[in-house]
Every structure is written in structure tokens, then in C-alpha cells.
Design a protein around this motif. Structure first.
Motif, PDB file in Angstrom:
ATOM      1  N   ARG A   1     -10.855   5.264  10.871  1.00 31.97           N
ATOM      2  CA  ARG A   1      -9.662   4.411  10.890  1.00 31.97           C
ATOM      3  C   ARG A   1      -9.964   3.038  10.289  1.00 31.97           C
ATOM      4  O   ARG A   1      -9.165   2.471   9.533  1.00 31.97           O
ATOM      5  CB  ARG A   1      -9.147   4.259  12.328  1.00 31.97           C
ATOM      6  CG  ARG A   1      -8.582   5.541  12.918  1.00 31.97           C
ATOM      7  CD  ARG A   1      -7.823   5.289  14.216  1.00 31.97           C
ATOM      8  NE  ARG A   1      -8.696   4.772  15.273  1.00 31.97           N
ATOM      9  CZ  ARG A   1      -9.385   5.544  16.105  1.00 31.97           C
ATOM     10  NH1 ARG A   1      -9.305   6.874  16.011  1.00 31.97           N
ATOM     11  NH2 ARG A   1     -10.144   5.018  17.049  1.00 31.97           N
ATOM     12  N   ALA A   2     -11.160   2.513  10.618  1.00 35.13           N
ATOM     13  CA  ALA A   2     -11.549   1.216  10.061  1.00 35.13           C
ATOM     14  C   ALA A   2     -11.707   1.297   8.544  1.00 35.13           C
ATOM     15  O   ALA A   2     -11.328   0.369   7.814  1.00 35.13           O
ATOM     16  CB  ALA A   2     -12.852   0.752  10.701  1.00 35.13           C
TER      17      ALA A   2
ATOM     18  N   ALA B   1      -6.930   4.362   0.163  1.00 34.21           N
ATOM     19  CA  ALA B   1      -6.891   5.189  -1.047  1.00 34.21           C
ATOM     20  C   ALA B   1      -5.438   5.589  -1.304  1.00 34.21           C
ATOM     21  O   ALA B   1      -5.030   6.727  -1.047  1.00 34.21           O
ATOM     22  CB  ALA B   1      -7.776   6.423  -0.867  1.00 34.21           C
ATOM     23  N   PRO B   2      -4.630   4.649  -1.794  1.00 31.96           N
ATOM     24  CA  PRO B   2      -3.189   4.900  -1.902  1.00 31.96           C
ATOM     25  C   PRO B   2      -2.793   6.014  -2.867  1.00 31.96           C
ATOM     26  O   PRO B   2      -1.714   6.592  -2.745  1.00 31.96           O
ATOM     27  CB  PRO B   2      -2.644   3.543  -2.373  1.00 31.96           C
ATOM     28  CG  PRO B   2      -3.804   2.862  -3.013  1.00 31.96           C
ATOM     29  CD  PRO B   2      -5.003   3.305  -2.246  1.00 31.96           C
ATOM     30  N   THR B   3      -3.659   6.325  -3.838  1.00 28.95           N
ATOM     31  CA  THR B   3      -3.308   7.380  -4.801  1.00 28.95           C
ATOM     32  C   THR B   3      -3.886   8.738  -4.418  1.00 28.95           C
ATOM     33  O   THR B   3      -3.741   9.702  -5.163  1.00 28.95           O
ATOM     34  CB  THR B   3      -3.807   7.002  -6.207  1.00 28.95           C
ATOM     35  OG1 THR B   3      -5.234   6.868  -6.186  1.00 28.95           O
ATOM     36  CG2 THR B   3      -3.184   5.685  -6.662  1.00 28.95           C
ATOM     37  N   ALA B   4      -4.553   8.828  -3.268  1.00 32.56           N
ATOM     38  CA  ALA B   4      -5.175  10.092  -2.865  1.00 32.56           C
ATOM     39  C   ALA B   4      -4.123  11.104  -2.424  1.00 32.56           C
ATOM     40  O   ALA B   4      -3.011  10.747  -2.013  1.00 32.56           O
ATOM     41  CB  ALA B   4      -6.167   9.853  -1.738  1.00 32.56           C
ATOM     42  N   ASP B   5      -4.461  12.379  -2.533  1.00 28.88           N
ATOM     43  CA  ASP B   5      -3.582  13.464  -2.086  1.00 28.88           C
ATOM     44  C   ASP B   5      -3.953  13.971  -0.700  1.00 28.88           C
ATOM     45  O   ASP B   5      -3.086  14.200   0.136  1.00 28.88           O
ATOM     46  CB  ASP B   5      -3.638  14.635  -3.084  1.00 28.88           C
ATOM     47  CG  ASP B   5      -3.182  14.222  -4.471  1.00 28.88           C
ATOM     48  OD1 ASP B   5      -2.041  13.736  -4.596  1.00 28.88           O
ATOM     49  OD2 ASP B   5      -3.990  14.353  -5.409  1.00 28.88           O
ATOM     50  N   VAL B   6      -5.241  14.159  -0.466  1.00 28.75           N
ATOM     51  CA  VAL B   6      -5.699  14.678   0.819  1.00 28.75           C
ATOM     52  C   VAL B   6      -7.001  13.989   1.200  1.00 28.75           C
ATOM     53  O   VAL B   6      -7.684  13.401   0.360  1.00 28.75           O
ATOM     54  CB  VAL B   6      -5.926  16.218   0.798  1.00 28.75           C
ATOM     55  CG1 VAL B   6      -4.623  16.962   0.582  1.00 28.75           C
ATOM     56  CG2 VAL B   6      -6.952  16.592  -0.263  1.00 28.75           C
ATOM     57  N   VAL B   7      -7.332  14.094   2.485  1.00 30.14           N
ATOM     58  CA  VAL B   7      -8.632  13.627   2.989  1.00 30.14           C
ATOM     59  C   VAL B   7      -9.447  14.852   3.366  1.00 30.14           C
ATOM     60  O   VAL B   7      -8.986  15.694   4.138  1.00 30.14           O
ATOM     61  CB  VAL B   7      -8.457  12.711   4.218  1.00 30.14           C
ATOM     62  CG1 VAL B   7      -9.825  12.242   4.720  1.00 30.14           C
ATOM     63  CG2 VAL B   7      -7.584  11.517   3.885  1.00 30.14           C
TER      64      VAL B   7
ATOM     65  N   SER C   1      -4.155   6.476   7.585  1.00 32.90           N
ATOM     66  CA  SER C   1      -3.565   6.307   6.255  1.00 32.90           C
ATOM     67  C   SER C   1      -2.302   7.137   6.055  1.00 32.90           C
ATOM     68  O   SER C   1      -1.564   6.915   5.087  1.00 32.90           O
ATOM     69  CB  SER C   1      -4.592   6.684   5.182  1.00 32.90           C
ATOM     70  OG  SER C   1      -4.951   8.054   5.298  1.00 32.90           O
ATOM     71  N   GLY C   2      -2.063   8.104   6.946  1.00 29.94           N
ATOM     72  CA  GLY C   2      -0.912   8.978   6.789  1.00 29.94           C
ATOM     73  C   GLY C   2      -1.117  10.071   5.761  1.00 29.94           C
ATOM     74  O   GLY C   2      -0.173  10.786   5.400  1.00 29.94           O
ATOM     75  N   LEU C   3      -2.346  10.241   5.282  1.00 29.60           N
ATOM     76  CA  LEU C   3      -2.647  11.292   4.301  1.00 29.60           C
ATOM     77  C   LEU C   3      -2.897  12.625   5.021  1.00 29.60           C
ATOM     78  O   LEU C   3      -3.241  12.668   6.194  1.00 29.60           O
ATOM     79  CB  LEU C   3      -3.878  10.915   3.490  1.00 29.60           C
ATOM     80  CG  LEU C   3      -3.701   9.741   2.517  1.00 29.60           C
ATOM     81  CD1 LEU C   3      -5.068   9.304   1.974  1.00 29.60           C
ATOM     82  CD2 LEU C   3      -2.768  10.122   1.383  1.00 29.60           C
ATOM     83  N   GLU C   4      -2.746  13.690   4.267  1.00 26.21           N
ATOM     84  CA  GLU C   4      -2.975  15.030   4.815  1.00 26.21           C
ATOM     85  C   GLU C   4      -4.476  15.276   4.970  1.00 26.21           C
ATOM     86  O   GLU C   4      -5.280  14.904   4.105  1.00 26.21           O
ATOM     87  CB  GLU C   4      -2.356  16.075   3.893  1.00 26.21           C
ATOM     88  CG  GLU C   4      -2.482  17.508   4.396  1.00 26.21           C
ATOM     89  CD  GLU C   4      -1.871  18.522   3.461  1.00 26.21           C
ATOM     90  OE1 GLU C   4      -2.009  19.737   3.740  1.00 26.21           O
ATOM     91  OE2 GLU C   4      -1.266  18.113   2.449  1.00 26.21           O
ATOM     92  N   PHE C   5      -4.837  15.901   6.067  1.00 23.74           N
ATOM     93  CA  PHE C   5      -6.237  16.272   6.342  1.00 23.74           C
ATOM     94  C   PHE C   5      -6.429  17.734   5.966  1.00 23.74           C
ATOM     95  O   PHE C   5      -5.662  18.601   6.403  1.00 23.74           O
ATOM     96  CB  PHE C   5      -6.542  16.057   7.814  1.00 23.74           C
ATOM     97  CG  PHE C   5      -7.930  16.482   8.243  1.00 23.74           C
ATOM     98  CD1 PHE C   5      -8.999  15.607   8.172  1.00 23.74           C
ATOM     99  CD2 PHE C   5      -8.160  17.767   8.719  1.00 23.74           C
ATOM    100  CE1 PHE C   5     -10.272  16.000   8.567  1.00 23.74           C
ATOM    101  CE2 PHE C   5      -9.426  18.179   9.126  1.00 23.74           C
ATOM    102  CZ  PHE C   5     -10.482  17.283   9.042  1.00 23.74           C
TER     103      PHE C   5
ATOM    104  N   ALA D   1     -14.672  11.304  11.186  1.00 22.74           N
ATOM    105  CA  ALA D   1     -14.391  10.117  10.388  1.00 22.74           C
ATOM    106  C   ALA D   1     -13.237  10.384   9.429  1.00 22.74           C
ATOM    107  O   ALA D   1     -12.343   9.546   9.248  1.00 22.74           O
ATOM    108  CB  ALA D   1     -15.644   9.699   9.620  1.00 22.74           C
ATOM    109  N   ALA D   2     -13.235  11.577   8.823  1.00 25.07           N
ATOM    110  CA  ALA D   2     -12.144  11.942   7.917  1.00 25.07           C
ATOM    111  C   ALA D   2     -10.826  12.077   8.674  1.00 25.07           C
ATOM    112  O   ALA D   2      -9.760  11.694   8.182  1.00 25.07           O
ATOM    113  CB  ALA D   2     -12.475  13.250   7.196  1.00 25.07           C
ATOM    114  N   LEU D   3     -10.913  12.617   9.884  1.00 31.22           N
ATOM    115  CA  LEU D   3      -9.709  12.757  10.703  1.00 31.22           C
ATOM    116  C   LEU D   3      -9.131  11.380  11.037  1.00 31.22           C
ATOM    117  O   LEU D   3      -7.915  11.161  10.951  1.00 31.22           O
ATOM    118  CB  LEU D   3     -10.044  13.522  11.983  1.00 31.22           C
ATOM    119  CG  LEU D   3      -8.879  14.065  12.812  1.00 31.22           C
ATOM    120  CD1 LEU D   3      -8.046  15.042  12.002  1.00 31.22           C
ATOM    121  CD2 LEU D   3      -9.408  14.750  14.062  1.00 31.22           C
ATOM    122  N   GLY D   4      -9.993  10.432  11.391  1.00 34.29           N
ATOM    123  CA  GLY D   4      -9.536   9.076  11.676  1.00 34.29           C
ATOM    124  C   GLY D   4      -8.930   8.416  10.448  1.00 34.29           C
ATOM    125  O   GLY D   4      -7.914   7.717  10.540  1.00 34.29           O
TER     126      GLY D   4
END
Length: 306
Positions: free
Chosen positions: A265-266, A273-279, A297-301, A289-292
């Protein structure tokens, strides 16, 4: 990992090491004290299951006290002779040691000991601890251990096994984790992570405090405590929470998975990463860490890697 006060000590040690396998996959070993107080050890290169896959190897380690170790080489060559626990005999009896950490003044200590006539069998920094104990002029063994540890600089969580006692020691900064637990039958357990306690039905009691020595007497299971030089401000290794530990462990008093989620989250706030599609996490330590990061960020995991 260590256990004292259980007739199946070496088997429990084996299970504990299985649960700590992620901390070292290069080699594994167990040393145990039998009913007559004689120490024996079995070590080998490879995974815990490879080293102790033959039940006859564990059968060679009877007794109600044992310590074990899985090796990830940070000091010393990758060879059979560097696999712990180290078992040594000196003028007061046998002594086995298992060490997690790194001694930054190892070479200086070794040079001094060799100049005084000590002969080393390994290239591991752990062996210097045995020499410091053997050459100490203090008595009894507890005093010799304290005397030796006060000459060490760096990270060390240690277990020592003798014919009648088990000693647990943590460096004054508390760099590396070391916890204490208890089984329903009263057996006392020490481990690098709480996940190893869960597997053998041991209840977590507390951390071994920085700069503390915990001594368990095999004869009556009495527990006593001593202090090295006064402990200093905690310097807990952040890599334990980032990488080393299993997510279901409690390390330095904090749940690992919660810390990793908080790091994610931090990171999302600090480096979005505003242009990312997924984490996508890199298994296994990157999962939380990826889940946080995804949550913040509201991105898809997505699990893109196995």
C-alpha cells in the motif's frame, strides 16, 4: 530449531526444519543428546527431506533434546563441512551449535585465534564461536557463552546443546528472529519463526529478547535467564518481513502478511503506476505486497507467474 523435554525430539526437529525449509535449501542437520548425555549429529547437503528421507538417519538421534539447522550460505563455502549444527568436543564435554546470522568481525577473531594456535575445520563464521567458548577462562558454561558472545559483532541467533542443557541466545540488537514456545507435554521449543511451532502443536510464548540468554535444564526442565551486554536499540532486519519469513509467521512481534500488505500500500502511494493494467506478484514472498498495492491503487490483481 530446537526442542528439549520430548522423547521424540529429533523427529520434532525434523518437522520444524521442514517448516523452515524456505530459510535455507543448501543443507540440513540435527544434533541430539541421548539418555546418557552423549551428543550425536547427522548432517547433509540438500533439502531436509533428502537428508532425512531415510528413517534410519533419524533413528541414529535418540533422546529428548535436539537442535537443527537449514543452511543458506552467507559466510563460508557451499560444502558439507559447513553444514550445521556443528558438534565439537572440548575439555568440559560436547557442545553443538546452530547459528542464524552473520558475524562482521569474524575474520579478525579467526586471525587472532589462529595466531594463538586454534585450528579451524570449516570456513563458516559460526566455528569461531566454538573456539571462543573453548578458550574462555570463565566458568561455568553459561559464563563462557556470555564471554564469547560479548566478543562478537553482528547478527546472531544461537542454539547450544550440551549433555544436560539447551541455551538460546540472541544478539543485543535483535537483528534476527528467535522465538520460544511450549508443547502440551511441557517440552520447550525454540525456532526462527512461529510457523515451525504451529506444525508441532507448540504454543507461542514469546520472543527471546535481544541480548538475552535462555537456559533450559534437561533434568528438571527449569528455565533460567541471563543477559549479555545491555541490549541496544532494536535493529531488526527488514528483509525478514520483505522476503525471508513465511507470511503466516509472526516476526519481531508483527504478522508478516500484514506487514507485506502495508508495504504494498505504501508503494502504491509512493510510486503509483497509473498506466498499468494489472498487478502481478512474484511468488511467493511478493504475494501480499502485490495485494496491498492492488487494493490501494484500484488495479486488478492477477496471478501471472507460478
Amino acid at each position: 530449531f530446537g526442542v528439549i523435554g520430548d522423547p521424540d525430539a529429533s523427529s520434532l526437529c525434523y518437522l520444524g526444519l521442514q517448516k523452515l525449509q524456505h530459510r535455507g535449501e543448501e543443507g540440513a542437520g540435527i544434533a541430539a543428546a541421548d539418555a546418557d548425555g552423549k551428543l550425536k549429529s547427522v548432517t547433509g547437503l540438500g533439502l531436509v527431506g533428502d537428508v532425512f528421507g531415510d528413517p534410519a538417519r533419524l533413528a541414529k538421534l535418540p533422546g529428548d533434546a535436539a537442535i537443527g539447522h537449514v543452511r543458506y550460505s552467507t559466510a563460508g563455502a557451499s560444502s558439507m563441512r559447513n553444514v550445521q549444527p556443528f558438534l565439537a568436543a572440548y575439555r568440559f564435554g560436547q557442545l553443538a551449535v546452530a547459528h542464524n546470522g552473520n558475524l562482521v568481525n569474524y575474520q579478525a577473531l579467526r586471525n587472532k585465534l589462529e595466531a594463538q594456535g586454534s585450528i579451524f575445520n570449516t570456513s563458516s563464521d559460526t566455528e569461531v564461536i566454538l573456539h571462543l567458548i573453548a578458550t574462555s577462562l570463565s566458568r561455568p558454561l553459561l559464563s563462557r557463552i556470555c564471554d564469547a558472545c560479548e566478543r562478537l559483532a553482528g547478527a546472531y541467533s544461537l542454539l547450544f546443546l550440551t549433555a544436560d542443557k539447551l541455551f538460546a541466545v540472541r544478539d543485543p540488537f535483535g537483528f534476527r528472529p528467535l522465538v520460544m514456545g511450549r508443547r502440551p507435554n511441557g517440552a520447550i521449543v525454540f525456532a526462527s519463526e512461529t510457523c515451525a511451532l504451529d506444525l508441532i502443536d507448540a504454543a507461542y510464548e514469546r520472543e527471546v529478547e535481544p541480548g538475552e540468554v535462555v537456559v533450559v535444564d534437561r533434568r528438571d526442565m527449569s528455565v533460567s535467564y541471563a543477559c549479555l551486554v545491555p541490549h541496544r536499540p532494536r535493529k531488526s532486519c527488514v528483509f525478514e518481513h520483505i522476503y525471508f519469513a513465511l507470511p503466516n509467521s509472526v516476526v519481531f512481534g508483527h504478522a508478516v502478511h500484514e506487514r507485506r500488505s502495508a508495504y504494498g500500500r505504501a508503494l502504491a502511494e509512493e510510486s503509483p503506476a497509473p498506466t498499468a493494467d494489472v498487478v502481478i506478484p512474484v511468488p511467493d514472498s511478493g504475494f501480499y505486497a502485490a495485494l496491498g498495492f492492488a487494493q490501494a491503487s484500484g488495479l486488478e490483481f492477477q496471478m501471472g507467474l507460478i
